[in-house]
Design an enzyme around this catalytic site. Structure first.
Site, PDB file in Angstrom:
ATOM      1  N   GLY A  76       0.813  -1.220   0.000  1.00  0.00           N
ATOM      2  CA  GLY A  76       0.000   0.000   0.000  1.00  0.00           C
ATOM      3  C   GLY A  76       0.842   1.263   0.000  1.00  0.00           C
ATOM      4  O   GLY A  76       1.889   1.346  -0.646  1.00  0.00           O
ATOM      5  N   ILE A  77       0.383   2.239   0.764  1.00  0.00           N
ATOM      6  CA  ILE A  77       1.077   3.535   0.828  1.00  0.00           C
ATOM      7  C   ILE A  77       2.494   3.337   1.372  1.00  0.00           C
ATOM      8  O   ILE A  77       3.454   3.933   0.877  1.00  0.00           O
ATOM      9  CB  ILE A  77       0.273   4.507   1.725  1.00  0.00           C
ATOM     10  CG1 ILE A  77      -1.067   4.867   1.056  1.00  0.00           C
ATOM     11  CG2 ILE A  77       1.074   5.761   2.020  1.00  0.00           C
ATOM     12  CD1 ILE A  77      -2.020   5.676   1.934  1.00  0.00           C
ATOM     13  N   ILE A 110      -4.795   0.567  10.681  1.00  0.00           N
ATOM     14  CA  ILE A 110      -5.896  -0.363  10.405  1.00  0.00           C
ATOM     15  C   ILE A 110      -7.221   0.375  10.555  1.00  0.00           C
ATOM     16  O   ILE A 110      -7.284   1.434  11.187  1.00  0.00           O
ATOM     17  CB  ILE A 110      -5.897  -1.573  11.380  1.00  0.00           C
ATOM     18  CG1 ILE A 110      -5.954  -1.105  12.852  1.00  0.00           C
ATOM     19  CG2 ILE A 110      -4.683  -2.450  11.149  1.00  0.00           C
ATOM     20  CD1 ILE A 110      -6.244  -2.212  13.850  1.00  0.00           C
ATOM     21  N   GLN A 158     -16.779   5.814  11.908  1.00  0.00           N
ATOM     22  CA  GLN A 158     -15.330   5.724  12.190  1.00  0.00           C
ATOM     23  C   GLN A 158     -14.928   6.514  13.432  1.00  0.00           C
ATOM     24  O   GLN A 158     -13.920   7.226  13.412  1.00  0.00           O
ATOM     25  CB  GLN A 158     -14.539   6.248  10.988  1.00  0.00           C
ATOM     26  CG  GLN A 158     -14.458   5.292   9.810  1.00  0.00           C
ATOM     27  CD  GLN A 158     -13.351   5.654   8.830  1.00  0.00           C
ATOM     28  OE1 GLN A 158     -13.043   6.831   8.645  1.00  0.00           O
ATOM     29  NE2 GLN A 158     -12.742   4.668   8.210  1.00  0.00           N
ATOM     30  N   TYR A 188     -11.350   5.379  14.274  1.00  0.00           N
ATOM     31  CA  TYR A 188     -10.312   5.780  13.300  1.00  0.00           C
ATOM     32  C   TYR A 188     -10.140   7.304  13.281  1.00  0.00           C
ATOM     33  O   TYR A 188      -9.018   7.817  13.278  1.00  0.00           O
ATOM     34  CB  TYR A 188     -10.724   5.246  11.927  1.00  0.00           C
ATOM     35  CG  TYR A 188      -9.709   5.438  10.823  1.00  0.00           C
ATOM     36  CD1 TYR A 188      -8.600   4.598  10.704  1.00  0.00           C
ATOM     37  CD2 TYR A 188      -9.865   6.442   9.866  1.00  0.00           C
ATOM     38  CE1 TYR A 188      -7.688   4.761   9.669  1.00  0.00           C
ATOM     39  CE2 TYR A 188      -8.962   6.617   8.829  1.00  0.00           C
ATOM     40  CZ  TYR A 188      -7.868   5.763   8.736  1.00  0.00           C
ATOM     41  OH  TYR A 188      -6.966   5.932   7.704  1.00  0.00           O
ATOM     42  N   PRO A 213      -3.662  11.924   4.128  1.00  0.00           N
ATOM     43  CA  PRO A 213      -4.097  11.495   2.791  1.00  0.00           C
ATOM     44  C   PRO A 213      -5.621  11.514   2.678  1.00  0.00           C
ATOM     45  O   PRO A 213      -6.336  11.288   3.652  1.00  0.00           O
ATOM     46  CB  PRO A 213      -3.604  10.042   2.697  1.00  0.00           C
ATOM     47  CG  PRO A 213      -2.658   9.833   3.833  1.00  0.00           C
ATOM     48  CD  PRO A 213      -3.087  10.801   4.895  1.00  0.00           C
ATOM     49  N   GLY A 214      -6.081  11.764   1.463  1.00  0.00           N
ATOM     50  CA  GLY A 214      -7.481  11.512   1.147  1.00  0.00           C
ATOM     51  C   GLY A 214      -7.608  10.043   0.772  1.00  0.00           C
ATOM     52  O   GLY A 214      -6.871   9.195   1.282  1.00  0.00           O
TER      53      GLY A 214
HETATM   54  N1  NAP Z   1      -5.713   4.106   1.766  1.00  0.00           N
HETATM   55  C1  NAP Z   1      -6.263   5.268   2.079  1.00  0.00           C
HETATM   56  O1  NAP Z   1      -7.149   5.779   1.385  1.00  0.00           O
HETATM   57  C2  NAP Z   1      -5.821   6.019   3.280  1.00  0.00           C
HETATM   58  C3  NAP Z   1      -6.363   7.286   3.517  1.00  0.00           C
HETATM   59  C4  NAP Z   1      -5.955   8.007   4.602  1.00  0.00           C
HETATM   60  C5  NAP Z   1      -5.004   7.476   5.454  1.00  0.00           C
HETATM   61  N2  NAP Z   1      -4.502   6.242   5.222  1.00  0.00           N
HETATM   62  C6  NAP Z   1      -3.502   5.738   6.174  1.00  0.00           C
HETATM   63  O2  NAP Z   1      -2.319   5.401   5.459  1.00  0.00           O
HETATM   64  C7  NAP Z   1      -1.665   4.314   6.114  1.00  0.00           C
HETATM   65  C8  NAP Z   1      -1.437   3.184   5.120  1.00  0.00           C
HETATM   66  O3  NAP Z   1      -2.675   2.786   4.596  1.00  0.00           O
HETATM   67  P1  NAP Z   1      -2.813   1.706   3.420  1.00  0.00           P
HETATM   68  O4  NAP Z   1      -4.073   2.018   2.730  1.00  0.00           O
HETATM   69  O5  NAP Z   1      -1.544   1.614   2.668  1.00  0.00           O
HETATM   70  O6  NAP Z   1      -3.036   0.388   4.321  1.00  0.00           O
HETATM   71  P2  NAP Z   1      -2.902  -1.145   3.917  1.00  0.00           P
HETATM   72  O7  NAP Z   1      -2.804  -1.316   2.445  1.00  0.00           O
HETATM   73  O8  NAP Z   1      -4.008  -1.831   4.657  1.00  0.00           O
HETATM   74  O9  NAP Z   1      -1.493  -1.558   4.568  1.00  0.00           O
HETATM   75  C9  NAP Z   1      -1.324  -1.443   5.945  1.00  0.00           C
HETATM   76  C10 NAP Z   1       0.101  -1.744   6.336  1.00  0.00           C
HETATM   77  O10 NAP Z   1       0.221  -1.549   7.765  1.00  0.00           O
HETATM   78  C11 NAP Z   1       0.723  -2.740   8.345  1.00  0.00           C
HETATM   79  N3  NAP Z   1       0.193  -2.873   9.702  1.00  0.00           N
HETATM   80  C12 NAP Z   1      -1.106  -2.952  10.090  1.00  0.00           C
HETATM   81  N4  NAP Z   1      -1.175  -3.104  11.426  1.00  0.00           N
HETATM   82  C13 NAP Z   1       0.115  -3.132  11.880  1.00  0.00           C
HETATM   83  C14 NAP Z   1       0.708  -3.311  13.151  1.00  0.00           C
HETATM   84  N5  NAP Z   1      -0.020  -3.470  14.253  1.00  0.00           N
HETATM   85  N6  NAP Z   1       2.061  -3.312  13.230  1.00  0.00           N
HETATM   86  C15 NAP Z   1       2.832  -3.169  12.130  1.00  0.00           C
HETATM   87  N7  NAP Z   1       2.323  -2.995  10.898  1.00  0.00           N
HETATM   88  C16 NAP Z   1       0.982  -2.992  10.774  1.00  0.00           C
HETATM   89  C17 NAP Z   1       0.294  -3.872   7.424  1.00  0.00           C
HETATM   90  O11 NAP Z   1       1.122  -5.007   7.615  1.00  0.00           O
HETATM   91  P3  NAP Z   1       0.691  -6.472   7.004  1.00  0.00           P
HETATM   92  O12 NAP Z   1       0.952  -6.378   5.521  1.00  0.00           O
HETATM   93  O13 NAP Z   1       1.578  -7.432   7.688  1.00  0.00           O
HETATM   94  O14 NAP Z   1      -0.761  -6.661   7.323  1.00  0.00           O
HETATM   95  C18 NAP Z   1       0.508  -3.182   6.064  1.00  0.00           C
HETATM   96  O15 NAP Z   1       1.868  -3.227   5.711  1.00  0.00           O
HETATM   97  C19 NAP Z   1      -2.574   3.920   7.286  1.00  0.00           C
HETATM   98  O16 NAP Z   1      -2.116   4.564   8.457  1.00  0.00           O
HETATM   99  C20 NAP Z   1      -3.919   4.469   6.876  1.00  0.00           C
HETATM  100  O17 NAP Z   1      -4.739   4.713   7.987  1.00  0.00           O
HETATM  101  C21 NAP Z   1      -4.887   5.494   4.158  1.00  0.00           C
END
Ligand code: NAP
Length: 240
Positions: free
Chosen positions: A13-14, A85, A144, A147, A177-178
């Protein structure tokens, strides 16, 4: 850039895009992850970036993880607190476990990682901490409360720690991020996602690389005057 970085949740992901962007800047990167060994292994094979497994919500595990990275790569100069998460539901249905898991991972992870790395950065007179918040921490979001509270907390945490680091060359910033096209957003039902995209002036979801670009900007050697800020990267959805 001759520095060492840890990107939490850095294997997909990000976080994956951030790990790769930092590697491309010459930074020695350690990508942390929680449990998806297959994704982590594939990530390391593809990028050459080592992956380290620990749970950021576990205080002691963060200290042990940082010690291991420092033994392998050297003192940690940069932390990107990206691991996060969701456990969405309205407050009527939300369990204490759902509340706690999201607060402990998203917000608690920032505290645990800062406790393990901030003293060394302060002592060495240079550091960069970037915390990944969210548009939903700025604006709130139905279903949420956990969150939004965690992400809003990250924005406050950032401004407070920035004040503690400022005199010592340690900057602390956040990115909000959005909606970005990762697994996290893929979990949102299609009809809900269509309504969300309709509200984004740019007219599409963001890409992980567009968040990584913001992180690269904030951690730069000449970024020492940027601290305590929140950079919104959301296609114009929320102007804060
Ligand atoms: N996607 C969006 O639209 C969006 C928008 C705003 C903010 N964000 C924020 O951006 C960040 C990344 O989001 P994403 O969409 O890329 O998420 P994602 O695709 O679900 O990936 C999450 C990552 O975090 C890791 N992770 C989760 N729980 C963890 C823990 N307890 N300890 C260590 N690593 C952990 C996961 O590891 P595993 O691979 O081992 O599960 C994975 O590498 C998050 O903080 C999210 O809240 C995302």
């Amino acid at each position: 850039m001759n520095r060492v970085a840890i990107v939490t949740g850095g294997t997909r992901g990000i976080g994956e895009a951030i790990s790769v962007a930092l590697r491309d800047m010459g930074v020695k990167v350690a990508a942390n992850y929680a449990g998806d060994d297959a994704k982590a292994q594939a990530f390391t094979e593809k990028t050459g970036i080592p992956a380290y497994k620990w749970d950021v919500s576990d205080f002691d595990a963060c200290h042990a993880g940082v010690e291991k990275v420092e033994a392998d790569l050297g003192p940690v100069d940069i932390i990107v607190n990206n691991a996060g998460i969701t456990r969405d539901s309205t407050i009527l249905k939300q369990s204490y476990e759902q509340w706690k898991a999201v607060i402990d991972t998203n917000l608690g992870g920032c505290f645990n990682m800062a406790k393990a790395t901030f003293p060394g950065m302060r002592q060495r007179g240079w550091g960069r901490i970037v915390n990944i918040g969210s548009i939903n921490g700025q604006a709130g979001q139905y279903g949420q409360v956990n969150y939004a509270a965690a992400k809003s907390g990250i924005h406050g945490f950032t401004k407070a720690l920035a004040q503690e680091g400022a005199k010592f060359g340690v900057t602390v910033n956040a990115i909000a991020p959005g909606y970005i096209d990762t697994d996290m957003v893929a979990a949102v039902p299609e009809d809900v996602l269509e309504k969300i995209v309709a509200k984004i002036p740019v007219g599409r979801l963001g890409h992980a690389s567009e968040i990584a670009r913001g992180v690269a900007f904030l951690i730069a050697e000449d970024g020492g005057f940027i601290t305590g800020s929140t950079l919104s990267i959301n296609g114009g959805q929320h102007m804060y």
